[in-house]
Every structure is written in structure tokens, then in C-alpha cells.
Scaffold this motif. Structure first.
Motif, PDB file in Angstrom:
ATOM      1  N   VAL A 189       0.938  -1.046  -0.119  1.00  0.00           N
ATOM      2  CA  VAL A 189       0.013   0.019  -0.078  1.00  0.00           C
ATOM      3  C   VAL A 189       0.943   1.247  -0.056  1.00  0.00           C
ATOM      4  CG1 VAL A 189      -1.623   1.247   1.317  1.00  0.00           C
ATOM      5  CG2 VAL A 189      -1.867  -1.218   1.047  1.00  0.00           C
ATOM      6  N   GLY A 190       0.498   2.060  -0.810  1.00  0.00           N
ATOM      7  CA  GLY A 190       1.610   3.498  -0.963  1.00  0.00           C
ATOM      8  C   GLY A 190       0.899   4.224  -2.166  1.00  0.00           C
ATOM      9  N   ARG A 191       1.461   5.502  -2.233  1.00  0.00           N
ATOM     10  CA  ARG A 191       0.784   6.392  -3.304  1.00  0.00           C
ATOM     11  C   ARG A 191       1.953   6.322  -4.673  1.00  0.00           C
ATOM     12  NH1 ARG A 191      -2.444   9.379   0.202  1.00  0.00           N
ATOM     13  NH2 ARG A 191      -1.653   9.508   2.351  1.00  0.00           N
ATOM     14  N   LEU A 192       1.176   6.937  -5.422  1.00  0.00           N
ATOM     15  CA  LEU A 192       1.740   6.904  -6.918  1.00  0.00           C
ATOM     16  C   LEU A 192       3.099   7.759  -6.729  1.00  0.00           C
ATOM     17  CD1 LEU A 192       1.901   6.128  -9.675  1.00  0.00           C
ATOM     18  CD2 LEU A 192       0.429   8.333 -10.174  1.00  0.00           C
ATOM     19  N   SER A 193       4.320   7.350  -6.913  1.00  0.00           N
ATOM     20  CA  SER A 193       5.677   7.889  -6.911  1.00  0.00           C
ATOM     21  C   SER A 193       5.988   8.476  -8.354  1.00  0.00           C
ATOM     22  CB  SER A 193       6.786   6.907  -6.515  1.00  0.00           C
ATOM     23  OG  SER A 193       6.679   6.656  -5.233  1.00  0.00           O
ATOM     24  N   ILE A 194       6.312   9.761  -8.427  1.00  0.00           N
ATOM     25  CA  ILE A 194       6.746  10.554  -9.654  1.00  0.00           C
ATOM     26  C   ILE A 194       8.234  10.930  -9.675  1.00  0.00           C
ATOM     27  CG2 ILE A 194       4.233  11.353  -9.828  1.00  0.00           C
ATOM     28  CD1 ILE A 194       5.344  14.224  -8.715  1.00  0.00           C
ATOM     29  N   VAL A 195       8.509  11.509 -10.863  1.00  0.00           N
ATOM     30  CA  VAL A 195      10.131  11.839 -10.765  1.00  0.00           C
ATOM     31  C   VAL A 195      10.415  12.625  -9.574  1.00  0.00           C
ATOM     32  CG1 VAL A 195      11.738  13.026 -12.273  1.00  0.00           C
ATOM     33  CG2 VAL A 195       9.844  11.707 -13.455  1.00  0.00           C
ATOM     34  N   GLY A 196      11.554  12.036  -9.247  1.00  0.00           N
ATOM     35  CA  GLY A 196      12.118  12.988  -7.935  1.00  0.00           C
ATOM     36  C   GLY A 196      11.732  12.266  -6.608  1.00  0.00           C
ATOM     37  N   GLY A 197      10.929  11.192  -6.800  1.00  0.00           N
ATOM     38  CA  GLY A 197      10.493  10.401  -5.545  1.00  0.00           C
ATOM     39  C   GLY A 197       9.481  11.048  -4.771  1.00  0.00           C
ATOM     40  N   ALA A 198       8.558  12.023  -5.280  1.00  0.00           N
ATOM     41  CA  ALA A 198       7.705  12.653  -4.683  1.00  0.00           C
ATOM     42  C   ALA A 198       6.273  11.795  -4.706  1.00  0.00           C
ATOM     43  CB  ALA A 198       7.194  13.963  -5.097  1.00  0.00           C
ATOM     44  N   GLU A 199       5.614  11.780  -3.827  1.00  0.00           N
ATOM     45  CA  GLU A 199       4.448  10.685  -3.704  1.00  0.00           C
ATOM     46  C   GLU A 199       3.163  11.449  -3.975  1.00  0.00           C
ATOM     47  OE1 GLU A 199       4.595   8.197  -0.280  1.00  0.00           O
ATOM     48  OE2 GLU A 199       5.873   6.962  -1.167  1.00  0.00           O
TER      49      GLU A 199
END
Length: 424
Positions: A189-199
Motif C-alpha cells: 500500500v502506497g501512493r503513486l511515486s513521480i519523478v524525484g521521489g515525490a508521492e
């Protein structure tokens, strides 16, 4: 081993006896139902069902019950359409023959669990990745039974302006208990990660990225996303009440109280339109938005507005009462007098063994799968309650018994075998 039809013939009850049971069980006249629905489409993945002519005993109008349901699909509409077309048949197929009304209502929660799981299993056989929520409402007289997976919702607005939610939202973001179950069963379970590691965005289950912890379908996500529904059964007083069943396009814009308040005083058809209109005014059309309103009203008149009780906090605190064996009649009279709803059953566990209960070995379904009602081979007679051959808690003589395919599915849902193994 006899066929299903042969076993059922041994348990057939004469029609006259069944009708007699129906007459005895009806202690007060059935209510009238008035209903309406409205929808605005964004993705074309919301589907609904309204069926008011179902009968427990074919040919007996006094055994009529009604079904209202909403299926909010995702990743395509295939699962929503399949559930709309098959879920009711699977639920009714899981009910034993020859039951009187009271017995039928008592057996209904378990049949709903079996019907949901069978629908999920059969849809997954098609190999499609689509999934759907399901909020499924059965109204029999003054008794309302609601089964749900996902985040579509059913609320009850009773006399005195008391609003209660009859479902549980299975969103990972909001349901800590479901998050714990998913991770314990092997999901992440987790949030969507984008470029740079932000969720960003809501909590999701991986693989797949689904925001829900329960649904029908979604074979690409993992079988820790289960189709086992939360089930609640209540009995309304003779004052009746209003049900609002809607997809998350409504609930993302309006709270339960706001939805109920927005349409009070309107007939059901106009009320459904008003709820949709209010949701669109608040949030705009960002998702499929579907609403069904059902008014359950006394048989001798139209719904009459009731003044708000002076002690509203006491009414809310008493909204649900467990059925008491010692003073059931007195309690029922008191509850009816103040428009209180009596809670008959509620269970939300995702564990199939807990939801299917126990059966003695002489039950008519002993040699049939408790989920999909297929005949069992001699090698498949292992109880859902049985542990390993080394477990002292095994009860191989006590049902219910699943077929090998349903046992595999049960084990996958509980994290006892790798998810993604094809279910037969």
C-alpha cells in the motif's frame, strides 16, 4: 452421490405449507415502495439494477421482494455489466430451498457473501482486467439488507431527519483496518511515486494501483483485493424511511447528511435528480454520477413529513439497537413508536470462513460447494474451517465445504498462496 436436483427434491416443502409460513410471518402489512433514479455519465462505467418483481416462492405475490443495486466500474465496464447481469442469480442460487420468510432473511447475509464471491470468480475466468464496486440492496417488507464492496454507498434517512450509513467504504485512504489486511495478505500500500521521489494522490494497492481494498474483478491487481462484502440488515419501523444508493460521484461531492437534506420533501424520482444536481453543482462532472432513491412508506398513505424531535442527540444515539431475545416484542413496540431502526445483522470480515459459518454434516449443501454450488468430488470434502493436517483446529467433518477452485481462491485472498495463480 446424488445430483443437486435429487438432493433438493428430498427437501421440498409443499407450496401450501410455504404460503402458510408466509402468512404467519407477515405480522404487519407490507410497505409501499416509491423509487426514482438519475445519472450523469463521464466515463460510461456506472450501471444500476432495479427489480421490484422478485419472488421467494414463484407464483406467490405475497413473497415479493425488491432489489436495487449500483455497480461503479473501473478499467472498463465489463465487470460492472457482468455483475449487474449475474449477481442476483448467484445470490438466490446460494439460498436453500423451502425456507419460510424469517428463515430466508436469516440465510440471506451468507448467501450474499457466496453470491459476491461466485460472481468474482466467474468473471475472473473471462480473463478481463476490469473491476467494479457493488452496492446491492434487498428490500423484503420492512427489512432492508445491504451488501457492498468498494466505495459506492447506501444511506438511510428516517423520520426525524436521522441519517445512517448502511455500508462501509473500502477505500485504502480512509480504512486503516483494510490497509492492515491487504499488507498482511501480501499486498503493498502506497501512493503513486513521480519523478524525484515525490508521492501524490490517494493510497493505492500495488501491483495495479487500485484505491479500493474490495471489489469484484480486478484480477490484475491481486486476490488480496477481495469480493467479500460488508453486509448489514435492519428492520424499519412502520414509519418507514428513505434509502439513497449512489456511486462515489455523489459521495465525493456530498456528505451523507448533505445528500439526504438536499432532497427531503421531494418524491423519490425528483429526489434522485436533485441529489445528482447538487453533486454536480458542488464538484462538477468529474466522474460517473448515479443515484437511486427508494422511499419505504406505510401502505395506507403517502410519506408525511415528521417534525424534528426535540432531543435529536438521543434519537441519533438510539438509531440502531441490537435485537433482544428477552424483550423483543416490547422493544419492537418502543422502537416503532419513535421511528427507530432495529439492527438485525452486521458483519464485515473479509475472512470467508468467518462469513460462511458452520454446517453439520447432514446439511443438504454438504456435498455442494458453499460458494458456487457445484457438486463436490469425494476428494474435495475439506471444510473451510480446516487448517493443515497438523492443526488441532481442523474440523474436516463440519462444513461448509468449498470446491477446490473456491478453496484456492479463499487461500489466495488470505495470503496463503501466491496471488495471480489462475483460479479454476
Amino acid at each position: 452421490m446424488g445430483s443437486r436436483d435429487e438432493r433438493h427434491r428430498h427437501n421440498l416443502v409443499p407450496l401450501a405449507a410455504l404460503i402458510g409460513r408466509e402468512t404467519k410471518s407477515e405480522k404487519m402489512e407490507k410497505p409501499n415502495l416509491r423509487y426514482g433514479y438519475a445519472a450523469q455519465s463521464k466515463k460510461g462505467e456506472d450501471y444500476f439494477m432495479i427489480k421490484t418483481d422478485c419472488q421467494r416462492i414463484q407464483g406467490n405475490p405475497s413473497s415479493t421482494f425488491s432489489v436495487f443495486a449500483i455497480f461503479d466500474g473501473h478499467n472498463g465496464n465489463a465487470a460492472a455489466i457482468f455483475s449487474r447481469d449475474h449477481l442476483l442469480d448467484h445470490v438466490l442460487g446460494a439460498l436453500p430451498c423451502g425456507l419460510g420468510r424469517d428463515e430466508w432473511l436469516q440465510a440471506l447475509p451468507r448467501a450474499l457473501v457466496a453470491g459476491f464471491v461466485k460472481t468474482d470468480k466467474e468473471f475472473q475466468r473471462r480473463g478481463e482486467a476490469s473491476g467494479t464496486t457493488a452496492t446491492f440492496v434487498i428490500i423484503d417488507g420492512w427489512t432492508v439488507t445491504v451488501a457492498s464492496v468498494g466505495d459506492s454507498r447506501c444511506i438511510l434517512d428516517t423520520q426525524g431527519d436521522a441519517v445512517s450509513v448502511l455500508t462501509v467504504d473500502h477505500r485504502l485512504e480512509e480504512n486503516a483496518e483494510e490497509r492492515e489486511r491487504v499488507t498482511a495478505s501480501g499486498g503493498e500500500v502506497g501512493r503513486l511515486s513521480i519523478v524525484g521521489g515525490a508521492e501524490i494522490g490517494p493510497l493505492r494497492c500495488w501491483p495495479g494501483g487500485l484505491c479500493l481494498s474490495r471489489s469484484i474483478g480486478d484480477m490484475d491487481v491481486g486476490e488480496f483485493i477481495v469480493p467479500v462484502p460488508h453486509v448489514k440488515q435492519v428492520k424499519l419501523s412502520s414509519a418507514g424511511g428513505r434509502l439513497i444508493v449512489a456511486s462515489d460521484g455523489i459521495w465525493d461531492a456530498l456528505s451523507s447528511e448533505m445528500a439526504a437534506k438536499s432532497c427531503r420533501g421531494l418524491p423519490a424520482e425528483l429526489a434522485a435528480r436533485q441529489v445528482v444536481k447538487e453533486a454536480l453543482r458542488t464538484r462538477g462532472l468529474k466522474d460517473d454520477t448515479t443515484c437511486i432513491v427508494v422511499d419505504i412508506i406505510p401502505p395506507d398513505n403517502s410519506p408525511q413529513p415528521s417534525p424534528t424531535p426535540k432531543k435529536q442527540n438521543k434519537l441519533r444515539s438510539l438509531l440502531f439497537r441490537k435485537k433482544s431475545c428477552d424483550s423483543a416484542n416490547n422493544l419492537s413496540k418502543k422502537l416503532s413508536a419513535v421511528g427507530i431502526v432495529e439492527e438485525l445483522f452486521e458483519e464485515g470480515s473479509a475472512m470467508l470462513a468467518e462469513r460462511l459459518g458452520n454446517e453439520e454434516s447432514n446439511n443438504q449443501f454438504t456435498f455442494m460447494c458453499a460458494v458456487c454450488q457445484v457438486n463436490l468430488a469425494p476428494s474435495e470434502g475439506i471444510s473451510v474451517h480446516a487448517g493443515s493436517i497438523f492443526s488441532m483446529s481442523s474440523k474436516p467433518w463440519q462444513g461448509p465445504f468449498p470446491c477446490s477452485g473456491c478453496r484456492d481462491k479463499k487461500d489466495a485472498m488470505e495470503g496463503k498462496r501466491p496471488s495471480g495463480v489462475k483460479v479454476s
